[in-house]
Design an enzyme around this catalytic site. Structure first.
Site, PDB file in Angstrom:
ATOM      1  N   TYR A 102     -15.456  -5.252   3.986  1.00  0.00           N
ATOM      2  CA  TYR A 102     -14.291  -4.623   3.363  1.00  0.00           C
ATOM      3  C   TYR A 102     -14.293  -4.973   1.878  1.00  0.00           C
ATOM      4  O   TYR A 102     -15.353  -5.251   1.313  1.00  0.00           O
ATOM      5  CB  TYR A 102     -13.068  -5.153   4.146  1.00  0.00           C
ATOM      6  N   ARG A 157     -10.217   8.554  -5.089  1.00  0.00           N
ATOM      7  CA  ARG A 157      -9.726   7.312  -5.720  1.00  0.00           C
ATOM      8  C   ARG A 157     -10.090   6.156  -4.789  1.00  0.00           C
ATOM      9  O   ARG A 157      -9.280   5.682  -4.021  1.00  0.00           O
ATOM     10  CB  ARG A 157      -8.210   7.443  -5.922  1.00  0.00           C
ATOM     11  N   LYS A 175     -12.625   0.685   7.121  1.00  0.00           N
ATOM     12  CA  LYS A 175     -11.251   0.552   7.647  1.00  0.00           C
ATOM     13  C   LYS A 175     -11.285   0.626   9.176  1.00  0.00           C
ATOM     14  O   LYS A 175     -10.599  -0.136   9.857  1.00  0.00           O
ATOM     15  CB  LYS A 175     -10.350   1.671   7.102  1.00  0.00           C
ATOM     16  N   GLU A 246      -6.496   8.071   3.370  1.00  0.00           N
ATOM     17  CA  GLU A 246      -6.940   6.888   2.639  1.00  0.00           C
ATOM     18  C   GLU A 246      -7.576   7.260   1.313  1.00  0.00           C
ATOM     19  O   GLU A 246      -8.460   8.131   1.260  1.00  0.00           O
ATOM     20  CB  GLU A 246      -7.959   6.123   3.493  1.00  0.00           C
ATOM     21  N   ASP A 247      -7.147   6.609   0.266  1.00  0.00           N
ATOM     22  CA  ASP A 247      -7.771   6.697  -1.057  1.00  0.00           C
ATOM     23  C   ASP A 247      -7.853   8.133  -1.594  1.00  0.00           C
ATOM     24  O   ASP A 247      -8.872   8.546  -2.160  1.00  0.00           O
ATOM     25  CB  ASP A 247      -9.139   5.995  -1.062  1.00  0.00           C
ATOM     26  N   ASP A 269      -2.084   5.211   4.170  1.00  0.00           N
ATOM     27  CA  ASP A 269      -2.258   3.762   4.138  1.00  0.00           C
ATOM     28  C   ASP A 269      -1.953   3.172   2.765  1.00  0.00           C
ATOM     29  O   ASP A 269      -1.341   2.107   2.651  1.00  0.00           O
ATOM     30  CB  ASP A 269      -3.717   3.474   4.527  1.00  0.00           C
ATOM     31  N   ASP A 270      -2.366   3.852   1.698  1.00  0.00           N
ATOM     32  CA  ASP A 270      -2.169   3.300   0.354  1.00  0.00           C
ATOM     33  C   ASP A 270      -0.701   3.284  -0.033  1.00  0.00           C
ATOM     34  O   ASP A 270      -0.240   2.380  -0.724  1.00  0.00           O
ATOM     35  CB  ASP A 270      -2.979   4.111  -0.669  1.00  0.00           C
ATOM     36  N   ASN A 414      -7.684  -3.613  -6.293  1.00  0.00           N
ATOM     37  CA  ASN A 414      -9.000  -3.852  -5.703  1.00  0.00           C
ATOM     38  C   ASN A 414     -10.044  -3.012  -6.440  1.00  0.00           C
ATOM     39  O   ASN A 414      -9.692  -2.008  -7.040  1.00  0.00           O
ATOM     40  CB  ASN A 414      -8.987  -3.429  -4.226  1.00  0.00           C
TER      41      ASN A 414
HETATM   42  N1  LIG Z   1      -3.766  -4.551  -2.026  1.00  0.00           N
HETATM   43  C1  LIG Z   1      -3.750  -3.417  -1.374  1.00  0.00           C
HETATM   44  O1  LIG Z   1      -3.573  -3.392  -0.140  1.00  0.00           O
HETATM   45  C2  LIG Z   1      -3.929  -2.132  -2.089  1.00  0.00           C
HETATM   46  C3  LIG Z   1      -4.328  -2.084  -3.390  1.00  0.00           C
HETATM   47  N2  LIG Z   1      -4.470  -0.878  -4.025  1.00  0.00           N
HETATM   48  C4  LIG Z   1      -5.007  -0.894  -5.369  1.00  0.00           C
HETATM   49  O2  LIG Z   1      -4.046  -0.407  -6.266  1.00  0.00           O
HETATM   50  C5  LIG Z   1      -4.700   0.222  -7.347  1.00  0.00           C
HETATM   51  C6  LIG Z   1      -3.984   1.524  -7.640  1.00  0.00           C
HETATM   52  O3  LIG Z   1      -4.049   2.406  -6.536  1.00  0.00           O
HETATM   53  P1  LIG Z   1      -3.283   3.828  -6.610  1.00  0.00           P
HETATM   54  O4  LIG Z   1      -1.847   3.627  -6.854  1.00  0.00           O
HETATM   55  O5  LIG Z   1      -3.612   4.610  -5.423  1.00  0.00           O
HETATM   56  O6  LIG Z   1      -4.030   4.447  -7.853  1.00  0.00           O
HETATM   57  P2  LIG Z   1      -3.558   5.502  -8.916  1.00  0.00           P
HETATM   58  O7  LIG Z   1      -4.756   5.899  -9.681  1.00  0.00           O
HETATM   59  O8  LIG Z   1      -2.746   6.527  -8.238  1.00  0.00           O
HETATM   60  O9  LIG Z   1      -2.566   4.674  -9.849  1.00  0.00           O
HETATM   61  C7  LIG Z   1      -2.938   3.820 -10.864  1.00  0.00           C
HETATM   62  C8  LIG Z   1      -1.721   3.618 -11.762  1.00  0.00           C
HETATM   63  O10 LIG Z   1      -2.011   2.587 -12.680  1.00  0.00           O
HETATM   64  C9  LIG Z   1      -1.740   3.058 -13.979  1.00  0.00           C
HETATM   65  N3  LIG Z   1      -2.664   2.397 -14.899  1.00  0.00           N
HETATM   66  C10 LIG Z   1      -3.979   2.640 -15.078  1.00  0.00           C
HETATM   67  N4  LIG Z   1      -4.459   1.843 -16.037  1.00  0.00           N
HETATM   68  C11 LIG Z   1      -3.423   1.104 -16.468  1.00  0.00           C
HETATM   69  C12 LIG Z   1      -3.272   0.127 -17.478  1.00  0.00           C
HETATM   70  N5  LIG Z   1      -4.322  -0.247 -18.222  1.00  0.00           N
HETATM   71  N6  LIG Z   1      -2.062  -0.430 -17.653  1.00  0.00           N
HETATM   72  C13 LIG Z   1      -1.005  -0.049 -16.901  1.00  0.00           C
HETATM   73  N7  LIG Z   1      -1.082   0.873 -15.942  1.00  0.00           N
HETATM   74  C14 LIG Z   1      -2.283   1.445 -15.736  1.00  0.00           C
HETATM   75  C15 LIG Z   1      -1.911   4.550 -13.932  1.00  0.00           C
HETATM   76  O11 LIG Z   1      -1.193   5.180 -14.993  1.00  0.00           O
HETATM   77  C16 LIG Z   1      -1.348   4.852 -12.560  1.00  0.00           C
HETATM   78  O12 LIG Z   1       0.050   4.937 -12.622  1.00  0.00           O
HETATM   79  C17 LIG Z   1      -6.178   0.332  -6.950  1.00  0.00           C
HETATM   80  O13 LIG Z   1      -6.916  -0.655  -7.626  1.00  0.00           O
HETATM   81  C18 LIG Z   1      -6.180   0.045  -5.486  1.00  0.00           C
HETATM   82  O14 LIG Z   1      -7.370  -0.604  -5.075  1.00  0.00           O
HETATM   83  C19 LIG Z   1      -4.150   0.300  -3.417  1.00  0.00           C
HETATM   84  C20 LIG Z   1      -3.756   0.309  -2.118  1.00  0.00           C
HETATM   85  C21 LIG Z   1      -3.692  -0.909  -1.343  1.00  0.00           C
HETATM   86  C1  LIG Z   2      -6.830  -1.771   0.135  1.00  0.00           C
HETATM   87  C2  LIG Z   2      -6.794  -0.368  -0.187  1.00  0.00           C
HETATM   88  O1  LIG Z   2      -6.468   0.467   0.640  1.00  0.00           O
HETATM   89  C3  LIG Z   2      -7.127   0.050  -1.523  1.00  0.00           C
HETATM   90  O2  LIG Z   2      -7.364  -0.769  -2.400  1.00  0.00           O
HETATM   91  O3  LIG Z   2      -7.138   1.264  -1.742  1.00  0.00           O
HETATM   92 MG   LIG Z   3      -6.933   2.419   0.088  1.00  0.00          MG
END
Ligand SMILES: NC(=O)C1=CN([C@@H]2O[C@H](COP(=O)(O)OP(=O)(O)OC[C@H]3O[C@@H](n4cnc5c(N)ncnc54)[C@H](O)[C@@H]3O)[C@@H](O)[C@H]2O)C=CC1
Ligand SMILES: CC(=O)C(=O)O
Ligand SMILES: [Mg+2]
Length: 558
Positions: A102, A157, A175, A246-247, A269-270, A414
């Site tokens: 993962y 994404r 997953k 997902e993603d 999931d996200d 991540n």
């Molecule tokens: N820990 C977990 O379980 C999860 C973590 N994530 C992580 O969250 C992150 C975002 O995922 P999504 O929301 O789906 O992506 P997304 O692309 O929809 O959103 C990213 C957001 O961050 C903002 N952004 C980008 N660069 C930036 C910067 N330099 N400063 C401030 N804001 C900035 C963008 O404007 C946007 O609003 C990814 O890295 C993903 O891996 C997502 C889902 C689960």
């Molecule tokens: C953990 C997860 O779903 C993500 O980073 O998109």
């Molecule tokens: Mg995800």
């Protein structure tokens, strides 16, 4: 004149079929009698091993590889050879193997998908096939089984790594491995799917090895038609299957969820899984800090699907705990790449607009960047879902720690290379006062002489349990209350795990005990499903038994 050589088309012997099917194959664990009966004697080395001996050998072989990507490739090959052995190995060494199956390594596996591609797994659906999706779903490898869970992505994404096109398939595969290893969903009843709608990633389009369609992404009505064709095919061929999105890029993630959540058994999931685990970790942290959830002041960096999902669910929990809706909304300050979400910004989506701050509030601020927001707001919780590596700088974190005794700091992006901060730095900058959870795994910290694992606030605490919950309770929908119930169960499991331990309270349950935690979390979600009327009536005891029964264990059937 030479006679033309004639090579008859080879016929597949049943022996080869047995050894090539990872759900049937036991490799060196086939007994002598089984080898004779199956007509495979002589096709295996003479030793007959137990499953434990196979696990020991596989574990040593795994350690023969140094690079995480090579370890990932080894595990994927093992999965494609002998699933019982793969799952036994993964469940036995879950904490050690999770980062390889993962995040973070699965991210690299997606980026190099075309280069490391070995054997087929899952289904690939393209625009050209949109009228045949149902037929293609029938081509799934285990068509004699129903499917309990599908994880689908369009690769746009992938973690924080952006558009990976067809390489995104690594995520549904990873997953679903965890649906089985942690949730106990039978491997034959899982189905990874990649919707190849093209890619806008120039590097992939220029890569001669790229295995996906060499076209730009579908957009607009065509994209929607593709998604609708896919959902309709799933409804027709696999009714009652849990469909996990997902993603997907935020622009698609919210509309797809809104369109289908009341039509079939589905969740994103996200948006929802991430929200549940984060609410769980924040609830434990709020207890440790002595600042109840409704009194938290929450700054979130990132305003994409994950961030808005997290804000929505924390807000719901605050309202549940007695805060009026407008006051709950006012406890959030959310920033994207252009700064704080404020009402004058015309491009905000409806989901973001809910959290937009009043223009007047920032009139005399020195900009709306993170440093200024933290200085003005004096948050108690700082959550990163921005993909912006290192965005929680020393200056920002020290500023936060100067106004808050136990700052909650969750860099959740991540993979590791995109994390907003390193836990060791956060501990140093706050003299060990920060309550930390990350999205990807980090080495343990030393706090007050104790070695403390870093909580991994990742939706992996939620989606396998959700699969187990809906399978055991035969739920027909995933409701918000099921996710909130899962979040509360995550927090309860963390507190229970800490019982009797005098060290710092972990914010999440230990990874090594994930299968047990999954049962508790699944039970809570299943109870909520019954209460919401989306699952048949059942008592708590009946559901507890159904959950335990539904959890598959990796061992060879007699
Ligand atoms: N820990 C977990 O379980 C999860 C973590 N994530 C992580 O969250 C992150 C975002 O995922 P999504 O929301 O789906 O992506 P997304 O692309 O929809 O959103 C990213 C957001 O961050 C903002 N952004 C980008 N660069 C930036 C910067 N330099 N400063 C401030 N804001 C900035 C963008 O404007 C946007 O609003 C990814 O890295 C993903 O891996 C997502 C889902 C689960
Ligand atoms: C953990 C997860 O779903 C993500 O980073 O998109
Ligand atoms: Mg995800």
């Amino acid at each position: 004149m030479d006679q033309p050589t004639h090579h008859p088309r080879p016929t597949t012997s049943p022996a080869v079929t047995t050894l090539a099917d990872p759900l049937v194959n036991r490799g060196t664990a086939f007994s002598r009698r089984e080898r004779e009966e199956l007509g495979i004697d002589g096709l295996l080395p003479p030793a007959v091993e137990s499953l434990d001996e196979q696990v020991a050998r596989a574990y040593e072989a795994f350690h023969g590889y140094d690079k995480p990507l090579n370890r990932h490739i080894y595990l994927r090959q093992l999965q494609d050879t002998n699933e019982v052995l793969f799952y036994r190995l993964v469940t036995e060494y879950l904490e050690e193997l999770l980062p390889v199956v993962y995040t973070p390594t699965v991210g690299e596996a997606c980026q190099k998908f075309s280069e490391i591609y070995r054997r087929p797994r899952g289904l690939f659906l393209t625009w050209e096939d949109r009228h045949r999706f149902r037929d293609i779903l029938r081509n799934r490898p285990h068509r004699d089984h129903d499917v309990d869970v599908i994880v689908v992505t369009d690769g746009q994404r992938i973690l924080g790594l952006g558009d990976q096109g067809v390489g995104g398939m690594g995520i549904p595969i990873g997953k679903l491995s965890l649906y089985t290893a942690i949730g106990g969903i039978h491997p034959a009843r899982t189905l990874p799917i990649l919707l190849d709608v093209g890619t806008d990633n120039e590097t992939l389009l220029d890569n001669p090895r790229y295995l996906g369609r060499r076209d730009r992404r579908l957009t607009g009505a065509e994209y929607d038609e593709m998604i609708e064709a896919f959902v309709s095919a799933v409804e027709a061929e696999l009714p009652g299957t849990l469909l996990q999105w997902e993603d997907f890029a935020t622009a698609h993630a919210h509309p797809i969820l809104a369109r289908y959540r009341d039509r079939l058994l589905t969740f994103n999931d996200d948006i929802q899984g991430t929200a549940a685990v984060t609410l769980g970790a924040l609830s434990t942290a709020a207890n440790v800090a002595g600042t109840p959830l409704p009194e938290q002041r929450v700054v979130i960096l990132g305003a994409g699907s994950a961030a808005i999902g997290v804000a929505d669910m924390i807000r719901t929990a605050m309202i549940d705990e007695g805060l009026p809706e407008d006051e709950a909304t006012a406890r959030f300050w959310i920033l994207d790449v252009d700064g704080l979400l404020v009402s004058s910004r015309s491009e905000l989506t409806p989901q973001q607009r809910v959290f937009a701050r009043d223009e007047g509030e920032v009139a005399d601020w020195d900009g709306t960047g993170l440093a200024e927001v933290v200085r003005r707001v004096e948050p108690t919780a700082l959550i990163g879902l921005s993909t912006a590596h290192g965005a929680f700088t020393e200056e920002i974190v020290r500023q936060m720690a100067s106004t808050c005794e136990r700052p909650v700091v969750f860099p959740l992006s991540n993979p590791t290379s995109h994390s907003e901060a390193e836990p060791a730095d956060l501990t140093r900058w706050t003299d060990g006062r920060a309550l930390i959870a990350t999205g990807s795994p980090f080495p343990p910290l030393t706090v007050d002489g104790h070695e403390v694992p870093v909580a991994q606030s990742n939706n992996v605490y939620v989606f396998p349990a959700m699969g187990l919950a809906v399978t055991a309770s035969r739920a027909a929908r995933v409701t918000d209350r099921m996710l909130v119930a899962a979040a509360r169960a995550v927090a309860r499991c963390a507190v229970r795990a800490a019982d009797g331990d005098d060290g710092p309270v972990p914010l999440l349950p230990p990874l090594a005990g994930m299968r047990e935690s999954a049962r508790e979390i699944a039970l809570a979600a299943a109870l909520a499903a019954v209460e919401d009327g989306v699952a048949p009536q059942a008592t708590e005891e009946e559901l507890r038994e159904a959950v335990a029964r539904a959890q598959w264990e990796p061992r060879y059937a007699d």
